[in-house]
Motif scaffolding. Structure first.
Motif, PDB file in Angstrom:
ATOM      1  N   LEU A  58      -0.895   1.573   9.289  1.00  7.60           N
ATOM      2  CA  LEU A  58      -0.086   1.306   8.108  1.00  7.60           C
ATOM      3  C   LEU A  58       1.167   2.178   8.177  1.00  7.60           C
ATOM      4  O   LEU A  58       1.057   3.404   8.258  1.00  7.60           O
ATOM      5  CB  LEU A  58      -0.909   1.664   6.866  1.00  7.60           C
ATOM      6  CG  LEU A  58      -0.338   1.428   5.506  1.00  7.60           C
ATOM      7  CD1 LEU A  58      -0.173  -0.070   5.250  1.00  7.60           C
ATOM      8  CD2 LEU A  58      -1.261   2.039   4.457  1.00  7.60           C
ATOM      9  N   VAL A  60       3.886   4.495   6.963  1.00  2.81           N
ATOM     10  CA  VAL A  60       3.885   5.293   5.741  1.00  2.81           C
ATOM     11  C   VAL A  60       5.156   6.094   5.498  1.00  2.81           C
ATOM     12  O   VAL A  60       5.410   6.508   4.378  1.00  2.81           O
ATOM     13  CB  VAL A  60       2.674   6.255   5.685  1.00  2.81           C
ATOM     14  CG1 VAL A  60       1.375   5.480   5.608  1.00  2.81           C
ATOM     15  CG2 VAL A  60       2.663   7.216   6.844  1.00  2.81           C
ATOM     16  N   TYR A  88      -4.350  -1.871   1.057  1.00  5.50           N
ATOM     17  CA  TYR A  88      -3.683  -2.447  -0.110  1.00  5.50           C
ATOM     18  C   TYR A  88      -3.601  -1.427  -1.242  1.00  5.50           C
ATOM     19  O   TYR A  88      -2.565  -1.263  -1.886  1.00  5.50           O
ATOM     20  CB  TYR A  88      -4.408  -3.707  -0.565  1.00  5.50           C
ATOM     21  CG  TYR A  88      -3.787  -4.343  -1.781  1.00  5.50           C
ATOM     22  CD1 TYR A  88      -2.616  -5.092  -1.662  1.00  5.50           C
ATOM     23  CD2 TYR A  88      -4.355  -4.188  -3.040  1.00  5.50           C
ATOM     24  CE1 TYR A  88      -2.029  -5.663  -2.779  1.00  5.50           C
ATOM     25  CE2 TYR A  88      -3.778  -4.753  -4.164  1.00  5.50           C
ATOM     26  CZ  TYR A  88      -2.611  -5.495  -4.023  1.00  5.50           C
ATOM     27  OH  TYR A  88      -2.037  -6.053  -5.136  1.00  5.50           O
ATOM     28  N   GLU A  91      -0.948   1.138  -0.447  1.00  2.12           N
ATOM     29  CA  GLU A  91       0.392   0.570  -0.643  1.00  2.12           C
ATOM     30  C   GLU A  91       0.771   0.491  -2.119  1.00  2.12           C
ATOM     31  O   GLU A  91       1.927   0.656  -2.478  1.00  2.12           O
ATOM     32  CB  GLU A  91       0.487  -0.815  -0.011  1.00  2.12           C
ATOM     33  CG  GLU A  91       0.512  -0.797   1.491  1.00  2.12           C
ATOM     34  CD  GLU A  91       0.559  -2.188   2.089  1.00  2.12           C
ATOM     35  OE1 GLU A  91      -0.006  -3.133   1.487  1.00  2.12           O
ATOM     36  OE2 GLU A  91       1.160  -2.332   3.159  1.00  2.12           O
ATOM     37  N   LYS A  98       9.473   0.995   4.240  1.00  5.10           N
ATOM     38  CA  LYS A  98       9.420  -0.452   4.477  1.00  5.10           C
ATOM     39  C   LYS A  98      10.357  -0.800   5.596  1.00  5.10           C
ATOM     40  O   LYS A  98      11.322  -0.206   5.850  1.00  5.10           O
ATOM     41  CB  LYS A  98       9.808  -1.187   3.217  1.00  5.10           C
ATOM     42  CG  LYS A  98       8.880  -0.844   2.073  1.00  5.10           C
ATOM     43  CD  LYS A  98       8.553  -2.054   1.277  1.00  5.10           C
ATOM     44  CE  LYS A  98       7.770  -1.648   0.063  1.00  5.10           C
ATOM     45  NZ  LYS A  98       6.460  -1.882   0.037  1.00  5.10           N
TER      46      LYS A  98
END
Length: 98
Positions: A58, A60, A88, A91, A98
């Motif tokens: 993920l 970060v 999820y 997030e 992003k």
């Protein structure tokens, strides 16, 4: 390796121990020790390739140079949905790059 999942649902690790290297870079210094870039890049992600545990990286944050940094989520066999749910939740509660 799987014994840790008797105590926790999801294991969180950095995805990489270094920021992404330059194209063609062959060596990197970590904690004062020179090692191959390939070895460094595979150190934290290769174990799940051998054990078959589900894992997810993920994004970060960004390094001071604007390069992506990630967090790796690992769980026990057959628990892919748990990793997706956990990612999820992370997030939703944190403002990741992003």
């Amino acid at each position: 390796y799987n014994q840790v999942f008797n105590q926790v649902d999801v294991l969180l690790t950095p995805t990489l121990p270094i920021v992404p290297p330059n194209i063609g870079q062959r060596e990197v210094t970590i904690n004062g020790n020179m090692e191959s870039v390939r070895s460094a890049l595979l150190r934290l992600t290769a174990p799940t390739n051998f054990t078959g545990n589900p894992s997810l990286s993920l994004p970060v944050s960004l390094s001071k140079d604007g390069l992506p940094m990630g967090l790796q989520l690992i769980s026990k066999h057959g628990m892919e949905a748990r990793i997706y749910q956990f990612a999820y939740m992370l997030e939703q509660h944190f403002h990741f790059a992003k």
